[in-house]
Write an enzyme that holds these catalytic residues in place. Structure first.
Site, short mmCIF file in Angstrom:
data_model
loop_
_atom_site.label_atom_id
_atom_site.label_comp_id
_atom_site.label_asym_id
_atom_site.label_seq_id
_atom_site.Cartn_x
_atom_site.Cartn_y
_atom_site.Cartn_z
N SER A 136 6.51 20.97 -8.89
CA SER A 136 7.00 19.76 -9.54
C SER A 136 7.19 20.02 -11.03
O SER A 136 6.52 20.88 -11.62
CB SER A 136 5.99 18.62 -9.36
OG SER A 136 6.36 17.48 -10.12
N TYR A 148 -2.56 14.13 -10.46
CA TYR A 148 -1.45 14.60 -9.63
C TYR A 148 -0.78 15.81 -10.27
O TYR A 148 -0.54 16.83 -9.62
CB TYR A 148 -0.42 13.50 -9.42
CG TYR A 148 0.87 14.01 -8.80
CD1 TYR A 148 0.94 14.28 -7.44
CD2 TYR A 148 2.00 14.25 -9.60
CE1 TYR A 148 2.11 14.77 -6.88
CE2 TYR A 148 3.17 14.74 -9.04
CZ TYR A 148 3.22 14.99 -7.69
OH TYR A 148 4.38 15.49 -7.14
#
Length: 224
Positions: A136, A148
């Site tokens: 990501s 996250y």
């Protein structure tokens, strides 16, 4: 030409589903792994002889090991594995974060990815194959208090480490690192952001690179 075979976790929706469609169009067989058996079965039926539904839990090593064995038995080999399954958090930051949610996320984003790697490695060694992981943009920069984001930093770090290990026997590893993608991962639609098909094209770009070239990371961001 003999079709190669790709194992995909999180294959029932979003990036996983789009990658499965793109792979079949590009001449691959696909093994579709996720918990949503109905969605996987419908997708496998659509692909006919080129897809097999492999329902299971990515956080369980035995489940992934059994699925990969079934896939290899069905098509003769596994040439690539895409550790794509992942989840986010309902509350960002550390002070307001829910430790139980962190535990669930770590089990999938980190341990699930490790289980894919562990289960797939014997097959990939046999085929001198390719491992891919969904990283990501959040794993390439610091975001205030983001647990996250830290889980995706792990993906990028481990992806580089396992690439060095795989290099010893002719294997390749690629981290696919998108920015915001318009998928069911988010509660609200993101129509001006990346589409799953954009990410899927990046996966196929890495998979179909000449064997002499390892695309170690594909980093793609929405234009807007």
């Amino acid at each position: 030409m003999t079709r190669k075979t790709l194992f995909i976790t999180g294959a029932s929706t979003g990036i996983g589903e789009a990658t499965a469609r793109a792979a079949v169009e590009h001449g691959w067989n696909v093994g579709l792994f996720a918990r949503s058996e109905d969605k996987l079965t419908a997708l496998a039926d659509e692909f006919g002889d080129y897809g097999v539904a492999l329902p299971g839990d990515a956080t369980d090593l035995a489940s992934q090991t059994d699925a990969l064995a079934k896939l290899a038995d069905t098509f003769g080999s596994v040439d690539a594995a895409f550790a794509n399954a992942g989840t986010g958090l309902s509350v960002s930051g550390t002070d307001d974060g829910d430790p139980e949610e962190w535990q669930t996320m770590v089990q999938l984003n980190i341990m699930g990815l490790l289980w894919t790697t562990k289960a797939a490695m014997p097959h990939l060694k046999a085929s001198k194959g390719h491992l891919l992981m969904t990283g990501s943009a959040a794993g390439r920069r610091h975001i205030k208090g983001s647990v996250y984001g830290a889980s995706k930093w792990f993906v990028h770090g481990y992806g580089g480490n396992i690439a060095e290990e795989m290099r010893e026997w002719g294997g390749r590893c690629t981290v696919i690192a998108p920015g915001m993608v318009d998928t069911p991962f988010f509660d609200d639609a993101k129509p001006d952001k990346l589409k799953p098909e954009d990410v899927a094209r990046s996966v196929l770009f890495a998979l179909e690179a000449d064997p002499r070239a390892t695309i170690q990371e594909v980093f793609l961001m929405p234009t807007n």
